[in-house]
Design a protein around this motif. Structure first.
Motif, mmCIF file in Angstrom:
data_model
loop_
_atom_site.group_PDB
_atom_site.id
_atom_site.type_symbol
_atom_site.label_atom_id
_atom_site.label_comp_id
_atom_site.label_asym_id
_atom_site.label_seq_id
_atom_site.Cartn_x
_atom_site.Cartn_y
_atom_site.Cartn_z
ATOM 1 N N VAL A 1 0.863 -1.178 0.000
ATOM 2 C CA VAL A 1 0.000 0.000 0.000
ATOM 3 C C VAL A 1 0.902 1.232 0.000
ATOM 4 N N PHE A 2 0.694 2.110 -0.975
ATOM 5 C CA PHE A 2 1.528 3.309 -1.099
ATOM 6 C C PHE A 2 0.644 4.542 -0.968
ATOM 7 N N TYR B 1 -0.114 10.944 -10.631
ATOM 8 C CA TYR B 1 -0.357 9.805 -9.742
ATOM 9 C C TYR B 1 -1.713 9.153 -10.009
ATOM 10 N N ARG B 2 -2.683 9.956 -10.353
ATOM 11 C CA ARG B 2 -4.014 9.392 -10.612
ATOM 12 C C ARG B 2 -3.965 8.415 -11.778
ATOM 13 N N LYS B 3 -3.220 8.737 -12.817
ATOM 14 C CA LYS B 3 -3.128 7.856 -13.978
ATOM 15 C C LYS B 3 -2.409 6.551 -13.665
ATOM 16 N N PHE B 4 -1.703 6.527 -12.556
ATOM 17 C CA PHE B 4 -1.085 5.285 -12.084
ATOM 18 C C PHE B 4 -2.085 4.414 -11.324
ATOM 19 N N GLY B 5 -3.223 4.981 -10.932
ATOM 20 C CA GLY B 5 -4.207 4.227 -10.161
ATOM 21 C C GLY B 5 -4.364 4.697 -8.731
ATOM 22 N N PHE B 6 -3.645 5.748 -8.320
ATOM 23 C CA PHE B 6 -3.858 6.317 -6.988
ATOM 24 C C PHE B 6 -5.244 6.967 -6.932
ATOM 25 N N ARG B 7 -5.835 6.992 -5.749
ATOM 26 C CA ARG B 7 -7.128 7.639 -5.560
ATOM 27 C C ARG B 7 -7.085 8.469 -4.290
ATOM 28 N N PRO B 8 -7.877 9.539 -4.215
ATOM 29 C CA PRO B 8 -7.969 10.286 -2.954
ATOM 30 C C PRO B 8 -8.601 9.417 -1.871
ATOM 31 N N THR B 9 -8.175 9.598 -0.650
ATOM 32 C CA THR B 9 -8.785 8.847 0.448
ATOM 33 C C THR B 9 -10.102 9.483 0.886
ATOM 34 N N SER B 10 -10.362 10.700 0.420
ATOM 35 C CA SER B 10 -11.615 11.381 0.741
ATOM 36 C C SER B 10 -12.701 10.969 -0.261
ATOM 37 N N PRO B 11 -13.816 10.354 0.190
ATOM 38 C CA PRO B 11 -14.898 9.993 -0.732
ATOM 39 C C PRO B 11 -15.474 11.207 -1.461
ATOM 40 N N GLU B 12 -15.531 12.348 -0.775
ATOM 41 C CA GLU B 12 -16.067 13.554 -1.405
ATOM 42 C C GLU B 12 -15.189 13.985 -2.576
ATOM 43 N N LEU B 13 -13.868 13.961 -2.369
ATOM 44 C CA LEU B 13 -12.973 14.380 -3.443
ATOM 45 C C LEU B 13 -12.895 13.334 -4.547
ATOM 46 N N MET B 14 -13.164 12.077 -4.213
ATOM 47 C CA MET B 14 -13.194 11.048 -5.258
ATOM 48 C C MET B 14 -14.321 11.335 -6.249
ATOM 49 N N LYS B 15 -15.425 11.892 -5.765
ATOM 50 C CA LYS B 15 -16.522 12.282 -6.665
ATOM 51 C C LYS B 15 -16.074 13.386 -7.614
ATOM 52 N N VAL B 16 -15.286 14.325 -7.082
ATOM 53 C CA VAL B 16 -14.761 15.403 -7.927
ATOM 54 C C VAL B 16 -13.845 14.823 -9.003
ATOM 55 N N VAL B 17 -13.029 13.852 -8.635
ATOM 56 C CA VAL B 17 -12.118 13.216 -9.593
ATOM 57 C C VAL B 17 -12.896 12.550 -10.721
ATOM 58 N N ILE C 1 -3.864 7.228 -2.321
ATOM 59 C CA ILE C 1 -3.466 5.875 -1.937
ATOM 60 C C ILE C 1 -3.537 4.936 -3.131
ATOM 61 N N PHE C 2 -2.597 3.993 -3.174
ATOM 62 C CA PHE C 2 -2.601 2.927 -4.177
ATOM 63 C C PHE C 2 -2.472 1.603 -3.433
ATOM 64 N N GLU C 3 -3.387 0.675 -3.703
ATOM 65 C CA GLU C 3 -3.385 -0.631 -3.036
ATOM 66 C C GLU C 3 -3.133 -1.722 -4.068
ATOM 67 N N LEU C 4 -2.019 -2.422 -3.899
ATOM 68 C CA LEU C 4 -1.696 -3.504 -4.829
ATOM 69 C C LEU C 4 -2.647 -4.672 -4.649
ATOM 70 N N GLU C 5 -2.967 -4.992 -3.409
ATOM 71 C CA GLU C 5 -3.866 -6.099 -3.107
ATOM 72 C C GLU C 5 -5.295 -5.566 -2.992
ATOM 73 N N GLN C 6 -6.237 -6.264 -3.573
ATOM 74 C CA GLN C 6 -7.631 -5.820 -3.526
ATOM 75 C C GLN C 6 -8.296 -6.146 -2.192
ATOM 76 N N THR C 7 -7.825 -7.212 -1.530
ATOM 77 C CA THR C 7 -8.382 -7.528 -0.211
ATOM 78 C C THR C 7 -7.938 -6.459 0.784
ATOM 79 N N SER D 1 -9.098 -3.460 0.847
ATOM 80 C CA SER D 1 -9.122 -2.141 0.228
ATOM 81 C C SER D 1 -9.857 -1.143 1.130
ATOM 82 N N GLY D 2 -9.256 -0.019 1.354
ATOM 83 C CA GLY D 2 -9.848 1.018 2.202
ATOM 84 C C GLY D 2 -9.423 0.951 3.649
ATOM 85 N N ASP D 3 -8.725 -0.126 4.051
ATOM 86 C CA ASP D 3 -8.348 -0.275 5.457
ATOM 87 C C ASP D 3 -7.458 0.870 5.955
ATOM 88 N N TRP D 4 -6.628 1.418 5.062
ATOM 89 C CA TRP D 4 -5.662 2.428 5.477
ATOM 90 C C TRP D 4 -6.113 3.851 5.133
#
Length: 557
Positions: free
Chosen positions: A374-375, A398-414, A443-449, A451-454
């Motif tokens: 997890v990065f 970073y977004r094009k690499f698969g990183f996402r905001p940890t904020s759900p509100e900002l993820m909607k903006v993305v 955050i970028f999570e290599l493992e899908q299990t 997901s969201g824990d961090w």
């Protein structure tokens, strides 16, 4: 040659550096040969010329273009001197993005450890710079311990001539050498000495020799190992971070103590020239420097810090990246369990190079070395209170690499921005929106299990919770709190620390205060308690990779 024609040649060279083919590299060679014969009339053109030459040294298209670039870089001390003689304002050379050009100094209030290192390595090149100093009150509080009767002057007089006091007190010894010696001789722990020296805010001037400047600094590379680029560079769209992380790790070779010290010296030089100081370079452990050659002329050196310099909970690692011997960037990783906070900085000059591929390969190394999957990115990395990050569009890198905001509100903006980008030709996210997106970690999570824990984790929150507990349970007395926490932990898990080395005892103290937040330690199984003891001891081991891998196996912790 008229100024406009110089700029025209620089424009041509700047464009050619990213075009590839036999015709292009012949044009590069011809343009370099023409520029070599010309006088550069202003500082901005000189800086631009320097940065293009450095890029061509890192990403040469042919042996001839590499030789020409290196040859012209060796002329820069003379070019800077020629401009100085014409009374041209050279202040632009102090900008941290371009500082460290041959023929120019760097001046800053460097920290105690860096000044001590500079003085040890380059004694004839460093001196105090009194022109920059503007806070004599700081000296009046400290220097009387080194200079008899100075308090007679310092405590009651205005405009005390501190440089004169120092000049007379030092005798025949160099000012900087004498004063650093006085600080080092204080009967205090090194940490306190460093705090005291740093509080002086003393400015030091370093005029490096050519090999220690950005212009001439190189990792030794044999000519046959230079990687030439006759074809286009690897683009970001060609790099899948997930695929790169799942590739096998490159071979990592541990350097000898002497080799490790030499690499750390290079990293300190590269950072100090840019008015930066990275913890892992300043305090790196020369006994634990790892080297990987990842191909395409890239060498990466990974280092940790010695046990006495470790962070309380996170594992610390840094890396320096060289391209055909040229230092092009660095990386810093702070890890706990499978999560790494990653900081990546490719120097401005080289951002037209293979940035995405380099970043992915660095993460690949740490993914295998430390077991992290997890990065995360601090908001500063993507532009929070960092206009450089906004201007460079760091968020989308970073977004094009698969990183996402940890904020759900900002993820909607993305998601909304991505729809606009897909449907509107030429659309670019406005700076105002980029600043908003930079308010959240990514955050970028290599493992899908899992997901969201961090998503909500910050190590700072542990520290703040500990402060609340100390205030509530021990009247804000840190020593009483630490002592009680260690006793509680020892009873709960049955640990005996008799005979433990100091670094291991320090780790025990740090874990004790953190685990004072855990209410059910006594209920842990014997196996969980033994594993916890192994983790605590591993924190002060030869390398923190074992510490992390033991943590990753301890689910309850």
């Amino acid at each position: 040659m008229p100024h406009t024609r110089i700029n025209r040649l620089l424009d041509q060279l700047d464009e050619l550096k990213s075009r590839f083919g036999s015709r292009e590299h012949h044009l590069i060679e011809r343009t370099l040969a023409r520029l070599a014969r010309q006088k550069i009339p202003d500082v901005d053109s000189l800086i631009r010329y320097h940065e293009i030459l450095l890029f061509l040294s890192a990403y040469p298209q042919s042996g001839r273009s590499s030789q020409l670039a290196e040859s012209q870089l060796r002329s820069f001390s003379k070019r800077v001197a020629a401009l100085r003689e014409t009374q041209v304002d050279l202040a632009a050379l102090d900008d941290p993005e371009v500082s460290g050009i041959a023929g120019w100094s760097v001046i800053d209030s460097f920290t105690y450890h860096i000044v001590r290192w500079l003085l040890r390595r380059y004694p004839s090149q460093v001196n105090f710079d009194w022109d920059w100093f503007d806070d004599s009150n700081r000296l009046g509080e400290t220097w009387p311990r080194f200079m008899p009767l100075l308090d007679e002057d310092a405590f009651v007089e205005a405009n005390v001539p501190y440089p004169e006091w120092l000049r007379l007190a030092k005798g025949k010894t160099k000012e900087l050498t004498w004063l650093l010696g006085r600080f080092a001789a204080l009967r205090k722990p090194e940490r306190e000495i460093a705090e005291l020296y740093n509080s002086q805010n003393l400015f030091v001037n370093w005029t490096p020799s050519y090999r220690a400047t950005r212009t001439g600094m190189r990792l030794p590379v044999k000519p046959r190992n230079i990687f030439y680029h006759p074809e286009p560079l690897i683009q970001r769209r060609e790099v899948s971070l997930r695929d790169e992380l799942n590739q096998p790790a490159p071979v990592l070779k541990q350097l000898s103590l002497k080799q490790g010290e030499a690499i750390l010296d290079l990293t300190r030089e590269a950072s100090t020239l840019r008015y930066r100081e990275l913890y892992g370079f300043t305090h790196g452990d020369p006994r634990r420097v790892l080297h990987a050659n990842i191909g395409r002329g890239v060498d990466i050196f990974v280092m940790g810090v010695p046990p006495e310099r470790r962070l309380p909970l996170r594992a610390y690692h840094a890396a320096m990246i060289f391209k055909n011997g040229v230092p092009v960037g660095y990386f810093e990783g702070l890890s706990i369990f499978e999560r790494m906070e990653s900081g990546f900085n490719l120097y401005y000059t080289f951002r037209d190079g293979e940035t995405a591929w380099l970043y992915a390969r660095v993460l690949n190394i740490f993914r295998h070395l430390l077991g992290v999957t997890v990065f995360t990115l601090d908001p500063y990395q993507i532009g929070y209170e960092n206009e450089e990050g906004i201007e460079s569009g760091a968020f989308w890198f970073y977004r094009k690499f698969g990183f996402r905001p940890t904020s759900p509100e900002l993820m909607k903006v993305v998601l909304n921005e991505e729809k606009k980008i897909a449907s509107r030709r030429g659309y670019r996210t406005p700076p105002r929106t980029l600043r908003r997106l930079a308010e959240s970690p990514m955050i970028f999570e290599l493992e899908q299990t899992g997901s969201g824990d961090w998503d909500r984790f910050q190590v700072r929150n542990l520290g703040l919770a500990v402060q609340r507990r100390m205030a509530a349970m021990h009247s804000s007395n840190a020593e009483n709190f630490k002592s009680a926490a260690v006793k509680k932990l020892a009873r709960a898990i049955g640990v005996r620390s008799d005979g433990w080395p100091n670094a291991a005892l320090s780790a025990l103290n740090d874990f004790a205060v953190a685990l004072s937040l855990v209410k059910d330690l006594r209920e842990w199984s014997d196996a969980e308690k033994r594993a916890l003891v192994s983790i605590i001891r591993a924190k002060s081991g030869a390398d923190e990779s074992r510490y992390l891998k033991l943590m990753q196996k301890h689910a309850r912790l």
